[in-house]
Design a protein around this motif. Sequence first.
Motif, PDB file in Angstrom:
ATOM      1  N   ASP A 237      56.469 -33.151   1.604  1.00 16.05           N
ATOM      2  CA  ASP A 237      55.122 -33.678   1.806  1.00 16.05           C
ATOM      3  C   ASP A 237      54.408 -32.949   2.939  1.00 16.05           C
ATOM      4  O   ASP A 237      53.202 -32.670   2.854  1.00 16.05           O
ATOM      5  CB  ASP A 237      55.153 -35.181   2.070  1.00 16.05           C
ATOM      6  CG  ASP A 237      56.081 -35.574   3.211  1.00 16.05           C
ATOM      7  OD1 ASP A 237      57.026 -34.814   3.534  1.00 16.05           O
ATOM      8  OD2 ASP A 237      55.876 -36.655   3.799  1.00 16.05           O
ATOM      9  N   LEU A 240      53.421 -29.505   1.653  1.00 13.75           N
ATOM     10  CA  LEU A 240      52.245 -29.615   0.790  1.00 13.75           C
ATOM     11  C   LEU A 240      50.975 -29.817   1.611  1.00 13.75           C
ATOM     12  O   LEU A 240      49.943 -29.191   1.344  1.00 13.75           O
ATOM     13  CB  LEU A 240      52.432 -30.766  -0.203  1.00 13.75           C
ATOM     14  CG  LEU A 240      51.287 -31.007  -1.192  1.00 13.75           C
ATOM     15  CD1 LEU A 240      51.034 -29.781  -2.062  1.00 13.75           C
ATOM     16  CD2 LEU A 240      51.584 -32.233  -2.060  1.00 13.75           C
ATOM     17  N   HIS A 244      47.673 -27.349   1.781  1.00 12.77           N
ATOM     18  CA  HIS A 244      46.306 -27.818   1.543  1.00 12.77           C
ATOM     19  C   HIS A 244      45.375 -27.382   2.680  1.00 12.77           C
ATOM     20  O   HIS A 244      44.233 -26.979   2.439  1.00 12.77           O
ATOM     21  CB  HIS A 244      46.270 -29.340   1.394  1.00 12.77           C
ATOM     22  CG  HIS A 244      46.706 -29.842   0.051  1.00 12.77           C
ATOM     23  ND1 HIS A 244      46.230 -29.317  -1.139  1.00 12.77           N
ATOM     24  CD2 HIS A 244      47.570 -30.839  -0.297  1.00 12.77           C
ATOM     25  CE1 HIS A 244      46.782 -29.954  -2.157  1.00 12.77           C
ATOM     26  NE2 HIS A 244      47.599 -30.876  -1.681  1.00 12.77           N
ATOM     27  N   VAL A 262      53.832 -30.032  -5.925  1.00 11.97           N
ATOM     28  CA  VAL A 262      52.929 -31.189  -6.029  1.00 11.97           C
ATOM     29  C   VAL A 262      53.621 -32.335  -6.761  1.00 11.97           C
ATOM     30  O   VAL A 262      53.597 -33.491  -6.319  1.00 11.97           O
ATOM     31  CB  VAL A 262      51.621 -30.800  -6.746  1.00 11.97           C
ATOM     32  CG1 VAL A 262      50.749 -32.033  -6.986  1.00 11.97           C
ATOM     33  CG2 VAL A 262      50.853 -29.751  -5.937  1.00 11.97           C
ATOM     34  N   ASN A 263      54.260 -32.035  -7.884  1.00  9.99           N
ATOM     35  CA  ASN A 263      54.933 -33.074  -8.672  1.00  9.99           C
ATOM     36  C   ASN A 263      56.101 -33.702  -7.924  1.00  9.99           C
ATOM     37  O   ASN A 263      56.334 -34.915  -8.027  1.00  9.99           O
ATOM     38  CB  ASN A 263      55.412 -32.499 -10.007  1.00  9.99           C
ATOM     39  CG  ASN A 263      54.338 -32.549 -11.081  1.00  9.99           C
ATOM     40  OD1 ASN A 263      53.298 -33.186 -10.896  1.00  9.99           O
ATOM     41  ND2 ASN A 263      54.569 -31.881 -12.196  1.00  9.99           N
ATOM     42  N   VAL A 265      56.414 -34.082  -4.703  1.00  8.20           N
ATOM     43  CA  VAL A 265      55.868 -34.987  -3.684  1.00  8.20           C
ATOM     44  C   VAL A 265      55.363 -36.274  -4.339  1.00  8.20           C
ATOM     45  O   VAL A 265      55.615 -37.381  -3.840  1.00  8.20           O
ATOM     46  CB  VAL A 265      54.759 -34.291  -2.871  1.00  8.20           C
ATOM     47  CG1 VAL A 265      54.045 -35.280  -1.955  1.00  8.20           C
ATOM     48  CG2 VAL A 265      55.344 -33.131  -2.058  1.00  8.20           C
ATOM     49  N   ARG A 266      54.683 -36.142  -5.476  1.00  5.00           N
ATOM     50  CA  ARG A 266      54.213 -37.333  -6.185  1.00  5.00           C
ATOM     51  C   ARG A 266      55.375 -38.231  -6.626  1.00  5.00           C
ATOM     52  O   ARG A 266      55.254 -39.458  -6.656  1.00  5.00           O
ATOM     53  CB  ARG A 266      53.396 -36.916  -7.413  1.00  5.00           C
ATOM     54  CG  ARG A 266      52.008 -36.396  -7.095  1.00  5.00           C
ATOM     55  CD  ARG A 266      51.325 -35.876  -8.341  1.00  5.00           C
ATOM     56  NE  ARG A 266      49.971 -35.416  -8.053  1.00  5.00           N
ATOM     57  CZ  ARG A 266      49.252 -34.653  -8.868  1.00  5.00           C
ATOM     58  NH1 ARG A 266      49.784 -34.242 -10.035  1.00  5.00           N
ATOM     59  NH2 ARG A 266      48.035 -34.280  -8.544  1.00  5.00           N
ATOM     60  N   ALA A 267      56.495 -37.599  -6.948  1.00 10.22           N
ATOM     61  CA  ALA A 267      57.680 -38.347  -7.396  1.00 10.22           C
ATOM     62  C   ALA A 267      58.491 -38.916  -6.233  1.00 10.22           C
ATOM     63  O   ALA A 267      59.480 -39.620  -6.450  1.00 10.22           O
ATOM     64  CB  ALA A 267      58.571 -37.455  -8.252  1.00 10.22           C
ATOM     65  N   GLY A 268      58.078 -38.597  -5.005  1.00 15.26           N
ATOM     66  CA  GLY A 268      58.782 -39.112  -3.835  1.00 15.26           C
ATOM     67  C   GLY A 268      60.043 -38.363  -3.479  1.00 15.26           C
ATOM     68  O   GLY A 268      60.857 -38.842  -2.686  1.00 15.26           O
ATOM     69  N   LYS A 269      60.218 -37.178  -4.051  1.00 12.27           N
ATOM     70  CA  LYS A 269      61.382 -36.337  -3.730  1.00 12.27           C
ATOM     71  C   LYS A 269      60.981 -35.400  -2.592  1.00 12.27           C
ATOM     72  O   LYS A 269      60.537 -34.273  -2.823  1.00 12.27           O
ATOM     73  CB  LYS A 269      61.840 -35.544  -4.954  1.00 12.27           C
ATOM     74  CG  LYS A 269      62.089 -36.395  -6.200  1.00 12.27           C
ATOM     75  CD  LYS A 269      63.198 -37.414  -5.997  1.00 12.27           C
ATOM     76  CE  LYS A 269      63.497 -38.179  -7.277  1.00 12.27           C
ATOM     77  NZ  LYS A 269      64.517 -39.234  -7.080  1.00 12.27           N
ATOM     78  N   LEU A 270      61.134 -35.888  -1.365  1.00 13.31           N
ATOM     79  CA  LEU A 270      60.557 -35.195  -0.218  1.00 13.31           C
ATOM     80  C   LEU A 270      61.564 -34.389   0.598  1.00 13.31           C
ATOM     81  O   LEU A 270      61.211 -33.798   1.602  1.00 13.31           O
ATOM     82  CB  LEU A 270      59.859 -36.210   0.696  1.00 13.31           C
ATOM     83  CG  LEU A 270      58.854 -37.150   0.014  1.00 13.31           C
ATOM     84  CD1 LEU A 270      58.210 -38.060   1.043  1.00 13.31           C
ATOM     85  CD2 LEU A 270      57.792 -36.365  -0.762  1.00 13.31           C
TER      86      LEU A 270
END
Length: 296
Positions: A237, A240, A244, A262-263, A265-270
């Motif tokens: 995160d 990312l 940005h 991006v995917n 981070v959205r999935a919470g795999k940080l």
Amino acid sequence: MNQIAVIGSGTMGNGIAHTFAQFGYKVNLIDINQAALDKALETINKNLGRQVTKGTLSAEEKDNTLTRITTYSDLRAGVEHADLVVEAATENLELKLKIFRDLDAAAPVHAILASNTSSISITHIASVTTRGAQVIGMHFMNPVPVMKLVEVIRGYGTSDETTAKVMELSTKLGKTPVEVNDYPGFVANRILMPMINEAVYTIFEGVAGVHEIDTVMKLGMAHPMGPLQLADFIGLDVCLAILHVLHDGFGNPKYAPCPLLVNMVRAGKLGVKTGEGFYNYAAGTKDAPVSSKFLN
């Protein structure tokens, strides 16, 4: 400078507090969450214990270091006597702007206000204060007690006097300060994040797997850690967010984050902090296997 205040008691904040206290400075460690402060003191105690075990610190020095750290859950009380405040809160622009507005009102007029931001504009942060000449970046590297580099970032209005004081102070902490100007990503992350992003693209495009990419960079380029493992330790995160900043700041498509990143981070795999990123940390960080998502 004798009295230091550190805002934020997470990984970077407790490391910064640890380092200042170890080198003889009185430190007020500030966080709105008392449980986080308690956890930070436990972490500092544990890390100092490791230094004692390795013989780089005596038991007496460990005890003295801990006595120099005081915790506060009230910002105004924690900074009212500070000579230097180092903000180490989450890498979020709006949060940092709010903190610096509050610091400007609460800290003594002579105090230097520093941010440990890894990419956010120091000039932007300084713009919400009435002391732009005394606002600067002190970007420590993780783990702070071990890593020698401090990226010292001059905002547009940062004075020569403030810069000189922070450079000298960093040296007194046993660090090597490097002065840089305030442009997106500064130096460290302007170079590092595109490399990490390219490594993610290399997986995304099926060129090679996680282990193979990291092995090439470790054995071929003498990196102590591969870029994907490093991304896991930084936090995907955070990577990312910095990409940005680079993409928005320069308007150059070369900084566009890979869709796979991006995917994830959205999935919470940080990465390490969630137990899974490019590697799986269920059994700890040593010899972590490649996450099943990336196995052929």
